[in-house]
Structure formats: C-alpha cells, structure tokens
Design a protein around this motif. Structure first.
Motif, PDB file in Angstrom:
ATOM      1  N   MET A   1      56.157  39.768  44.477  1.00 59.47           N
ATOM      2  CA  MET A   1      55.345  40.491  45.738  1.00 59.47           C
ATOM      3  C   MET A   1      54.130  41.272  44.805  1.00 59.47           C
ATOM      4  SD  MET A   1      56.472  43.481  48.366  1.00 59.47           S
ATOM      5  CE  MET A   1      56.271  45.143  47.154  1.00 59.47           C
ATOM      6  N   ALA A   2      52.912  40.811  45.441  1.00 55.46           N
ATOM      7  CA  ALA A   2      51.781  41.417  44.565  1.00 55.46           C
ATOM      8  C   ALA A   2      51.775  42.829  44.690  1.00 55.46           C
ATOM      9  CB  ALA A   2      50.382  40.765  45.455  1.00 55.46           C
ATOM     10  N   SER A   3      51.206  43.432  43.393  1.00 57.53           N
ATOM     11  CA  SER A   3      51.075  44.707  43.429  1.00 57.53           C
ATOM     12  C   SER A   3      50.027  45.431  44.054  1.00 57.53           C
ATOM     13  CB  SER A   3      51.253  45.270  41.961  1.00 57.53           C
ATOM     14  OG  SER A   3      50.288  44.658  41.162  1.00 57.53           O
ATOM     15  N   ALA A   4      50.110  46.603  44.389  1.00 61.60           N
ATOM     16  CA  ALA A   4      48.992  47.268  45.374  1.00 61.60           C
ATOM     17  C   ALA A   4      47.636  47.563  44.236  1.00 61.60           C
ATOM     18  CB  ALA A   4      49.531  48.641  45.986  1.00 61.60           C
ATOM     19  N   ARG A   5      46.739  47.534  44.921  1.00 66.05           N
ATOM     20  CA  ARG A   5      45.586  47.666  44.335  1.00 66.05           C
ATOM     21  C   ARG A   5      45.277  49.157  43.799  1.00 66.05           C
ATOM     22  NH1 ARG A   5      40.154  45.105  47.006  1.00 66.05           N
ATOM     23  NH2 ARG A   5      39.473  46.916  46.838  1.00 66.05           N
ATOM     24  N   THR A   6      44.786  49.422  42.510  1.00 71.08           N
ATOM     25  CA  THR A   6      44.731  50.740  42.226  1.00 71.08           C
ATOM     26  C   THR A   6      43.395  51.352  42.089  1.00 71.08           C
ATOM     27  OG1 THR A   6      44.418  50.175  39.875  1.00 71.08           O
ATOM     28  CG2 THR A   6      46.873  50.495  40.691  1.00 71.08           C
ATOM     29  N   PRO A   7      43.180  52.527  42.125  1.00 72.08           N
ATOM     30  CA  PRO A   7      41.694  53.097  41.916  1.00 72.08           C
ATOM     31  C   PRO A   7      41.137  52.500  40.819  1.00 72.08           C
ATOM     32  CG  PRO A   7      43.208  54.918  42.215  1.00 72.08           C
ATOM     33  CD  PRO A   7      44.250  53.637  42.143  1.00 72.08           C
ATOM     34  N   LEU A   8      41.801  52.099  39.728  1.00 69.23           N
ATOM     35  CA  LEU A   8      41.185  51.663  38.450  1.00 69.23           C
ATOM     36  C   LEU A   8      40.724  50.346  38.702  1.00 69.23           C
ATOM     37  CD1 LEU A   8      40.762  51.784  35.475  1.00 69.23           C
ATOM     38  CD2 LEU A   8      43.092  50.979  35.062  1.00 69.23           C
ATOM     39  N   ASP A   9      41.682  49.409  39.690  1.00 71.04           N
ATOM     40  CA  ASP A   9      41.104  48.172  39.994  1.00 71.04           C
ATOM     41  C   ASP A   9      39.867  48.030  40.535  1.00 71.04           C
ATOM     42  OD1 ASP A   9      43.373  46.689  38.853  1.00 71.04           O
ATOM     43  OD2 ASP A   9      44.431  46.908  40.872  1.00 71.04           O
ATOM     44  N   ASP A  10      39.743  49.119  41.383  1.00 68.61           N
ATOM     45  CA  ASP A  10      38.525  49.197  42.337  1.00 68.61           C
ATOM     46  C   ASP A  10      37.155  49.617  41.474  1.00 68.61           C
ATOM     47  OD1 ASP A  10      39.824  48.706  44.741  1.00 68.61           O
ATOM     48  OD2 ASP A  10      40.208  50.741  45.234  1.00 68.61           O
ATOM     49  N   LEU A  11      37.495  50.320  40.504  1.00 66.17           N
ATOM     50  CA  LEU A  11      36.283  50.839  39.575  1.00 66.17           C
ATOM     51  C   LEU A  11      35.975  49.662  38.903  1.00 66.17           C
ATOM     52  CD1 LEU A  11      37.447  54.281  38.550  1.00 66.17           C
ATOM     53  CD2 LEU A  11      35.756  53.767  39.887  1.00 66.17           C
ATOM     54  N   ARG A  12      36.972  48.829  38.253  1.00 69.97           N
ATOM     55  CA  ARG A  12      36.490  47.590  37.533  1.00 69.97           C
ATOM     56  C   ARG A  12      35.863  46.534  38.298  1.00 69.97           C
ATOM     57  NH1 ARG A  12      41.817  47.717  33.724  1.00 69.97           N
ATOM     58  NH2 ARG A  12      41.017  49.174  32.191  1.00 69.97           N
ATOM     59  N   ARG A  13      36.349  46.462  39.558  1.00 69.43           N
ATOM     60  CA  ARG A  13      35.866  45.679  40.551  1.00 69.43           C
ATOM     61  C   ARG A  13      33.861  45.910  40.406  1.00 69.43           C
ATOM     62  NH1 ARG A  13      38.896  42.470  43.435  1.00 69.43           N
ATOM     63  NH2 ARG A  13      40.540  44.173  43.405  1.00 69.43           N
ATOM     64  N   GLU A  14      33.713  47.333  40.529  1.00 69.99           N
ATOM     65  CA  GLU A  14      32.575  47.983  40.744  1.00 69.99           C
ATOM     66  C   GLU A  14      31.865  47.507  39.612  1.00 69.99           C
ATOM     67  OE1 GLU A  14      32.298  51.889  42.095  1.00 69.99           O
ATOM     68  OE2 GLU A  14      30.254  52.108  41.726  1.00 69.99           O
ATOM     69  N   ILE A  15      32.326  47.808  38.341  1.00 67.67           N
ATOM     70  CA  ILE A  15      31.713  47.106  36.962  1.00 67.67           C
ATOM     71  C   ILE A  15      31.565  45.776  37.035  1.00 67.67           C
ATOM     72  CG2 ILE A  15      32.351  46.839  34.442  1.00 67.67           C
ATOM     73  CD1 ILE A  15      31.855  49.832  35.147  1.00 67.67           C
ATOM     74  N   ASP A  16      32.288  44.962  37.542  1.00 67.90           N
ATOM     75  CA  ASP A  16      31.842  43.722  37.550  1.00 67.90           C
ATOM     76  C   ASP A  16      30.724  43.154  38.534  1.00 67.90           C
ATOM     77  OD1 ASP A  16      34.027  42.887  36.020  1.00 67.90           O
ATOM     78  OD2 ASP A  16      35.254  42.210  37.642  1.00 67.90           O
ATOM     79  N   GLN A  17      30.494  43.878  39.711  1.00 65.58           N
ATOM     80  CA  GLN A  17      29.199  43.644  40.424  1.00 65.58           C
ATOM     81  C   GLN A  17      28.231  44.313  39.564  1.00 65.58           C
ATOM     82  OE1 GLN A  17      30.332  45.969  43.746  1.00 65.58           O
ATOM     83  NE2 GLN A  17      31.816  44.378  44.669  1.00 65.58           N
ATOM     84  N   ILE A  18      28.086  45.385  39.026  1.00 64.77           N
ATOM     85  CA  ILE A  18      27.147  46.008  38.104  1.00 64.77           C
ATOM     86  C   ILE A  18      26.780  44.935  36.943  1.00 64.77           C
ATOM     87  CG2 ILE A  18      26.265  47.783  36.567  1.00 64.77           C
ATOM     88  CD1 ILE A  18      28.190  49.778  38.168  1.00 64.77           C
ATOM     89  N   ASP A  19      27.790  44.293  36.371  1.00 64.64           N
ATOM     90  CA  ASP A  19      27.377  43.477  35.231  1.00 64.64           C
ATOM     91  C   ASP A  19      26.518  42.250  35.852  1.00 64.64           C
ATOM     92  OD1 ASP A  19      28.470  45.055  33.446  1.00 64.64           O
ATOM     93  OD2 ASP A  19      30.544  43.966  33.127  1.00 64.64           O
ATOM     94  N   ASP A  20      27.020  41.910  36.794  1.00 62.42           N
ATOM     95  CA  ASP A  20      26.216  40.618  37.446  1.00 62.42           C
ATOM     96  C   ASP A  20      24.849  40.843  37.984  1.00 62.42           C
ATOM     97  OD1 ASP A  20      28.696  39.247  37.485  1.00 62.42           O
ATOM     98  OD2 ASP A  20      29.061  38.984  39.855  1.00 62.42           O
ATOM     99  N   ALA A  21      24.651  42.197  38.388  1.00 59.99           N
ATOM    100  CA  ALA A  21      23.343  42.719  38.719  1.00 59.99           C
ATOM    101  C   ALA A  21      22.648  42.810  37.551  1.00 59.99           C
ATOM    102  CB  ALA A  21      23.349  44.202  39.505  1.00 59.99           C
ATOM    103  N   ILE A  22      23.066  43.439  36.383  1.00 58.73           N
ATOM    104  CA  ILE A  22      22.162  43.594  35.254  1.00 58.73           C
ATOM    105  C   ILE A  22      22.081  42.171  34.776  1.00 58.73           C
ATOM    106  CG2 ILE A  22      22.394  44.232  32.821  1.00 58.73           C
ATOM    107  CD1 ILE A  22      24.316  46.498  33.457  1.00 58.73           C
TER     108      ILE A  22
END
Ligand SMILES: C=C(O[C@@H]1C=C(C(=O)O)C=C[C@H]1O)C(=O)O
Length: 298
Positions: A1-22
C-alpha cells in the motif's frame, strides 16, 4: 500500500518546481547572451581587433542592482558568488576566455580570489610573477591577468608595464574580491584584474592614473595640484626608474600611480588642467584603468 503524502513531500515538490523555473530562466538567459555575443562580435570584426567579451562595468552594475533588491535570509554574498559563476560562463559562451593569476606556491590566496570571481570552470593558469600574468594578456594567451593590488613598497611594480597611451592596451578593469573574501586562503590583500577592455563608468568608481614626471616636482605638490583640479587622490605609489634615488621629494624622473575617487576617462578636461598647472615641468598623464567600487556586504 502506498504511504500517504506528507507535508515534506509537498514542500519538496514545490522545490522541484522552483528548480525547474530557475533552470528554465538560466537557459533563457543563455539564449539572450548568444544574441549579445553576436552583436559584440560584429563590432570587433570591423576594427580587426581580437574581441574581448568581458564587460566588468556592466557586471558590477548587475550585481549592485541585485544587492539593492535582495531581501530575506538567503546570504547576499552567496547570491554574488552564484552570479559570478554564471557571468563568466555567459562571457565564455561568447568567445575564448582564460585567466592568468599571480599565485606562486606560497601565495595561493590570489588563486582563490580569482576562482571565486571568474568561477570554477574557467581555464586558469598560475604564474610566478605579476609581470608574467600581464605578459599572458599582452600576448593573447590569457584574457585577464589577476595581480596584487599595488603596494607602496614595491620597488619594481608591475603597474609600470601599463604606463602607455596605446589604444586597446591592457588596463585595470576590476578589483577583487567584489562581494567579500569568503573562505579564500592566504594574505588579506586584494587583487586587480587587468584586461584589454576600456574603463567604463558605473556610478561609483575609482580610476588609476599614471603620472610621469620628468623634473623636480614633490609628491606633496602633485597631490595639491590633483586636488585643485578636482581629482581627489586616495592612493599613491611611486616608482623611480633604475639609477635614481628613491624618495618622496622628487630629484629625478618618477612615475606615480595615483588612485582617484571618481571615474576619469582619458579625455577628461581635469587631466588637461593638471598638465596646464605643471608649467615647465614635463608631465605625462594616462588613465591605466579603474574599477567599480566593490560591494560592502555585512
Ligand atoms: C552578456 C554580456 O557579456 C558578459 C556577460 C554578462 C552577463 O552574463 O550578464 C555581463 C557582462 C559581460 O561581461 C554583456 O556584455 O551584456
């Protein structure tokens, strides 16, 4: 069973988007720089000169502008460090670029300061004398020489090789470090960068003048004349060509390197005024370059 998405996962997703933008913006900046390089290259071809794409005044202006808008907890010095790495990479996209740095075995501090300024991937050669670094620029094997900021007690100063009125000659173009010394090794002495690029104003500049004096004119009188002409001297080094006693009171030909707390171009009317004031004493004045005043970052 897949583990639930944590707040840390969400923040890292945001970092990935920022890195793409940079990253997207970096690639976009590169495309614009390619067009700038093409525009500059055409101009150089007309004069037949070997093109130098470096523009230290523009670089200083960019960094000052960014520092003025910088806010938040990310260290300002690190912003400068990142931009320094980028700017040399963007300059190298336009044409060949290499650095010759005065960095003998026992004085590696200049190497560190040069690497911080021009980045970790630029071709950089250590040489054992400042004169060898300048020669590399004159002979075209380096674009920039990095040499020690002049000291009063140099008996055979490197700057005497820059005393010339030839157009297109190497000149002082920057003072290093521009944004703080960081963890550079060695003595706490600044460096100057020398390249065949004109001295351009940025709004907060120092200019280095060479003043050759063929007769008896004391340093005190020269300082008074400079002040009277609106050229405030803030640094003074004197070289007495071989065969003449050293001293502050004249007594033979002397060459002075004078730092002025302002931008001064070769055609500046204050230089003509200085020559007028010297009367019968033969005096020759040349701009040997200058630099944008480095950032004062806390
Ligand atoms: C892009 C240029 O060429 C070089 C690279 C710069 C940059 O990356 O912003 C700035 C000045 C130059 O040293 C330019 O002259 O504008």
């Amino acid at each position: 069973m897949a583990s639930a998405r944590t707040p840390l996962d969400d923040l890292r997703r945001e970092i990935d988007q920022i890195d793409d933008a940079i990253h997207d913006l970096l690639m976009r900046r590169a495309a614009v720089v390619e067009r700038i390089g093409a525009a500059k290259g055409n101009g150089a071809a007309e004069t037949g000169a070997q093109p130098v794409f470096l523009r230290p005044a523009r670089e200083a202006t960019i960094l000052r502008r960014l520092m003025a808008r910088h806010a938040g907890t990310f260290p300002a010095q690190v912003v400068v460090r990142i931009w320094r790495e980028m700017i040399t990479a963007f300059t190298r996209m336009q044409g060949p670029f290499a650095v010759a740095v005065y960095a003998p075995e026992d004085r590696r501090g200049f190497w560190d300061v040069a690497r911080d300024h021009f980045g970790g991937f630029v071709p950089m050669t250590a040489v054992n004398t400042p004169a060898a670094a300048l020669r590399a620029v004159s002979e075209g094997t380096a674009t920039v020489a990095v040499v020690p900021y002049p000291a009063e007690d140099d008996s055979d100063p490197w700057w005497r090789f820059l005393v010339s009125a030839d157009a297109g000659r190497p000149q002082v173009v920057a003072r290093l470090p521009f944004g703080g010394r960081g963890n550079a090794r060695g003595e706490n002495r600044d460096a100057l960068a020398i390249a065949a690029v004109p001295h351009e104003p940025t709004g907060d500049d120092r200019t280095l003048l060479s003043i050759e004096i063929g007769g008896d004119l004391s340093r005190g009188r020269l300082k008074d004349s400079l002040e009277a002409c609106g050229l405030p001297p803030v640094g003074f080094c004197t070289w007495h060509p071989a065969g003449h006693a050293t001293g502050m009171s004249g007594g033979g030909p002397s060459v002075h390197l004078v730092e002025i707390a302002d931008f001064v171009g070769q055609g500046d009317p204050r230089l003509a005024k200085l020559l007028e004031r010297s009367g019968d004493i033969p005096v020759r004045v040349n701009v040997v370059g200058g630099y944008a005043v480095p950032l004062a970052l806390g």
